[in-house]
Design a protein around this motif. Sequence first.
Motif, PDB file in Angstrom:
ATOM      1  N   ALA A   8       0.937  -1.270  -0.024  1.00 34.37           N
ATOM      2  CA  ALA A   8      -0.032   0.011  -0.142  1.00 34.37           C
ATOM      3  C   ALA A   8       0.826   1.477   0.056  1.00 34.37           C
ATOM      4  O   ALA A   8       0.524   2.280   0.913  1.00 34.37           O
ATOM      5  N   GLY A   9       1.849   1.310  -0.985  1.00 37.40           N
ATOM      6  CA  GLY A   9       2.464   2.294  -1.375  1.00 37.40           C
ATOM      7  C   GLY A   9       1.734   3.536  -2.097  1.00 37.40           C
ATOM      8  O   GLY A   9       0.529   3.306  -2.225  1.00 37.40           O
ATOM      9  N   ALA A  10       2.659   4.186  -3.001  1.00 44.11           N
ATOM     10  CA  ALA A  10       1.996   5.158  -3.801  1.00 44.11           C
ATOM     11  C   ALA A  10       0.883   4.500  -4.736  1.00 44.11           C
ATOM     12  O   ALA A  10      -0.531   4.828  -4.685  1.00 44.11           O
ATOM     13  N   ASN A  43      -7.256   7.229  10.827  1.00 45.03           N
ATOM     14  CA  ASN A  43      -8.421   6.809  10.371  1.00 45.03           C
ATOM     15  C   ASN A  43      -8.915   6.874   8.844  1.00 45.03           C
ATOM     16  O   ASN A  43      -9.998   6.921   8.443  1.00 45.03           O
ATOM     17  N   GLY A  44      -7.781   6.642   8.061  1.00 41.49           N
ATOM     18  CA  GLY A  44      -7.837   6.474   6.710  1.00 41.49           C
ATOM     19  C   GLY A  44      -6.519   7.190   6.216  1.00 41.49           C
ATOM     20  O   GLY A  44      -5.381   7.443   6.918  1.00 41.49           O
ATOM     21  N   VAL A  45      -6.471   7.263   4.781  1.00 44.15           N
ATOM     22  CA  VAL A  45      -5.364   7.913   3.959  1.00 44.15           C
ATOM     23  C   VAL A  45      -5.819   9.264   3.499  1.00 44.15           C
ATOM     24  O   VAL A  45      -6.844   9.222   2.747  1.00 44.15           O
ATOM     25  N   VAL A  47      -5.908  11.888   0.627  1.00 40.94           N
ATOM     26  CA  VAL A  47      -5.840  11.713  -1.096  1.00 40.94           C
ATOM     27  C   VAL A  47      -5.965  13.000  -1.423  1.00 40.94           C
ATOM     28  O   VAL A  47      -6.877  13.524  -1.415  1.00 40.94           O
ATOM     29  N   SER A  48      -4.895  13.492  -2.316  1.00 38.05           N
ATOM     30  CA  SER A  48      -4.940  14.503  -3.288  1.00 38.05           C
ATOM     31  C   SER A  48      -4.736  14.263  -4.598  1.00 38.05           C
ATOM     32  O   SER A  48      -4.621  13.199  -5.249  1.00 38.05           O
ATOM     33  N   ARG A  49      -5.302  15.233  -5.630  1.00 37.74           N
ATOM     34  CA  ARG A  49      -4.933  15.086  -6.901  1.00 37.74           C
ATOM     35  C   ARG A  49      -4.368  16.306  -7.453  1.00 37.74           C
ATOM     36  O   ARG A  49      -4.702  17.345  -7.488  1.00 37.74           O
ATOM     37  N   ASP A  50      -3.336  16.059  -7.831  1.00 39.10           N
ATOM     38  CA  ASP A  50      -2.328  17.228  -8.450  1.00 39.10           C
ATOM     39  C   ASP A  50      -2.265  18.231  -7.286  1.00 39.10           C
ATOM     40  O   ASP A  50      -2.218  19.481  -7.696  1.00 39.10           O
ATOM     41  N   HIS A  51      -1.862  17.752  -6.189  1.00 33.93           N
ATOM     42  CA  HIS A  51      -1.457  18.595  -5.151  1.00 33.93           C
ATOM     43  C   HIS A  51      -2.833  19.527  -4.430  1.00 33.93           C
ATOM     44  O   HIS A  51      -2.899  20.392  -3.736  1.00 33.93           O
ATOM     45  N   LYS A  52      -4.075  19.167  -4.976  1.00 35.65           N
ATOM     46  CA  LYS A  52      -5.144  19.806  -4.923  1.00 35.65           C
ATOM     47  C   LYS A  52      -6.334  18.795  -4.237  1.00 35.65           C
ATOM     48  O   LYS A  52      -6.237  17.570  -4.169  1.00 35.65           O
ATOM     49  N   ASP A  53      -7.135  19.288  -3.277  1.00 35.61           N
ATOM     50  CA  ASP A  53      -8.376  18.804  -3.166  1.00 35.61           C
ATOM     51  C   ASP A  53      -7.943  17.781  -2.042  1.00 35.61           C
ATOM     52  O   ASP A  53      -8.526  16.362  -2.110  1.00 35.61           O
ATOM     53  N   LYS A  54      -7.347  17.965  -1.048  1.00 25.21           N
ATOM     54  CA  LYS A  54      -7.007  16.824  -0.262  1.00 25.21           C
ATOM     55  C   LYS A  54      -8.060  16.613   0.798  1.00 25.21           C
ATOM     56  O   LYS A  54      -8.601  17.337   1.478  1.00 25.21           O
ATOM     57  N   HIS A  55      -8.338  15.078   0.986  1.00 25.02           N
ATOM     58  CA  HIS A  55      -9.379  14.723   1.588  1.00 25.02           C
ATOM     59  C   HIS A  55      -8.955  13.311   2.256  1.00 25.02           C
ATOM     60  O   HIS A  55      -8.139  12.471   1.617  1.00 25.02           O
ATOM     61  N   LEU A  56      -9.876  12.821   3.145  1.00 19.71           N
ATOM     62  CA  LEU A  56      -9.281  11.580   4.025  1.00 19.71           C
ATOM     63  C   LEU A  56     -10.451  10.656   3.535  1.00 19.71           C
ATOM     64  O   LEU A  56     -11.672  10.746   3.332  1.00 19.71           O
ATOM     65  N   VAL A  57      -9.837   9.329   3.193  1.00 23.25           N
ATOM     66  CA  VAL A  57     -10.521   8.381   2.440  1.00 23.25           C
ATOM     67  C   VAL A  57     -10.140   7.023   3.569  1.00 23.25           C
ATOM     68  O   VAL A  57      -9.134   6.587   3.676  1.00 23.25           O
ATOM     69  N   PRO A  58     -11.235   6.395   4.178  1.00 22.82           N
ATOM     70  CA  PRO A  58     -11.191   5.526   5.095  1.00 22.82           C
ATOM     71  C   PRO A  58     -10.906   3.999   4.242  1.00 22.82           C
ATOM     72  O   PRO A  58     -11.562   3.949   3.208  1.00 22.82           O
ATOM     73  N   VAL A  59      -9.898   3.412   4.867  1.00 18.67           N
ATOM     74  CA  VAL A  59      -9.526   2.137   4.133  1.00 18.67           C
ATOM     75  C   VAL A  59      -9.164   1.275   5.418  1.00 18.67           C
ATOM     76  O   VAL A  59      -8.898   1.516   6.603  1.00 18.67           O
ATOM     77  N   GLY A 135       4.206  10.923   2.085  1.00 22.33           N
ATOM     78  CA  GLY A 135       4.560  10.583   3.523  1.00 22.33           C
ATOM     79  C   GLY A 135       3.712   9.360   4.090  1.00 22.33           C
ATOM     80  O   GLY A 135       2.730   9.279   3.391  1.00 22.33           O
ATOM     81  N   PRO A 136       3.903   8.952   5.159  1.00 17.00           N
ATOM     82  CA  PRO A 136       2.864   7.839   5.547  1.00 17.00           C
ATOM     83  C   PRO A 136       1.467   8.391   5.512  1.00 17.00           C
ATOM     84  O   PRO A 136       1.250   9.588   6.068  1.00 17.00           O
ATOM     85  N   GLY A 137       0.573   7.762   4.922  1.00 13.69           N
ATOM     86  CA  GLY A 137      -0.637   8.033   4.939  1.00 13.69           C
ATOM     87  C   GLY A 137      -1.329   9.184   4.173  1.00 13.69           C
ATOM     88  O   GLY A 137      -2.220   9.969   4.401  1.00 13.69           O
ATOM     89  N   ASP A 138      -0.625   9.605   3.208  1.00 12.95           N
ATOM     90  CA  ASP A 138      -0.738  10.896   2.355  1.00 12.95           C
ATOM     91  C   ASP A 138      -0.126  10.507   0.951  1.00 12.95           C
ATOM     92  O   ASP A 138       1.154  10.635   0.683  1.00 12.95           O
ATOM     93  N   VAL A 139      -1.107  10.418  -0.030  1.00 17.64           N
ATOM     94  CA  VAL A 139      -0.921   9.906  -1.471  1.00 17.64           C
ATOM     95  C   VAL A 139      -1.458  11.223  -2.218  1.00 17.64           C
ATOM     96  O   VAL A 139      -2.515  11.588  -1.895  1.00 17.64           O
TER      97      VAL A 139
END
Length: 330
Positions: A8-10, A43-45, A47-59, A135-139
Amino acid sequence: MKYAVLGAGAMGLRYGVLLQEAGFDVDFVEIWQPQIDKIREQNGVFVSRDHKDKHLVPVNIYSPEEYTGDPDVWVVFTKQMQLADALKRTAHAFKPSQYVVSPMNGMGHIDKLNQYFDKQNVIGATALIGTVLNGPGDVDFIGAKGAGSMNMANETEQPDEMTKNIQAEFTQANLNPNLTTNFMGTLMAKVIFNSVINTLCTMFEIQMGEFIQSPVAEKLSRQLIDEAFDVCERAGIALLNTREEEWESVQFVSSVSNPLHYPSMYQDMSKGRNTEVDYINGYIYDLGLKYHYEAKTHDFLRNLVHLAEFSRDFDVAALEKKVQALELSK
């Protein structure tokens, strides 16, 4: 179907999160404890897209020893040098009915997967999809939604109904899979692509878009592509692309699909990890030797990357000695 992502890397996170968002049940199995700890803590990872809209996704994330799930399909995304250990630690969860899809960079993983899965159930794959683990928990997913593509092929080159179902579900997850019946040609096409982009961008610490703007990008690319094609021709491997199409792929992905992306080899180098160059440029060179051909440029680049790794480690060791000397002098 139910999926389990081993690694569960990048890229593992990207595949798993996209499958989860498409409505499929996904578990994540990870060997790097800081990743597990951080994802559980928040409580999740993120997730951003092109450095924007960072939000937490439960996994759901587990260490190999903890995992007791029964997925229909494993998606394997460890680094080549970590795979043997990861498979050994997770072996208790493998079953004869399970399929495995592995879009890992480089070559060397198929023989290891064959020790645990039937060849009919092994699907080799390649991914032209850029992702960064901040970094850990941040993709960070690189590219617009639906960007990127992948090729996949059964090791037996006879796709069955299960393989077609996996392709259909990957399509629902916007992974844009193309099913081929050319196993080695499919895998080697990505190895050749990575032998150009990953290695050169890493050596000069540049993004793919910066590389392709260089006036020498085409000459360097074609030299590496030609050597790799010479190797494959001698080895009897029919590639998916022609030499010209391979260069066009390098050009398109670098300038249009992922111009802002730093390849995974650079990410490893910049974070003090060993690279997979032996499984990419090194694999091409070693394969050539079996057929009395020296892909000298690939070997030269492999050795340059190892020199850069040595220099980095040497600098770190020298700094640690200085710090220790200062502490002792206090």
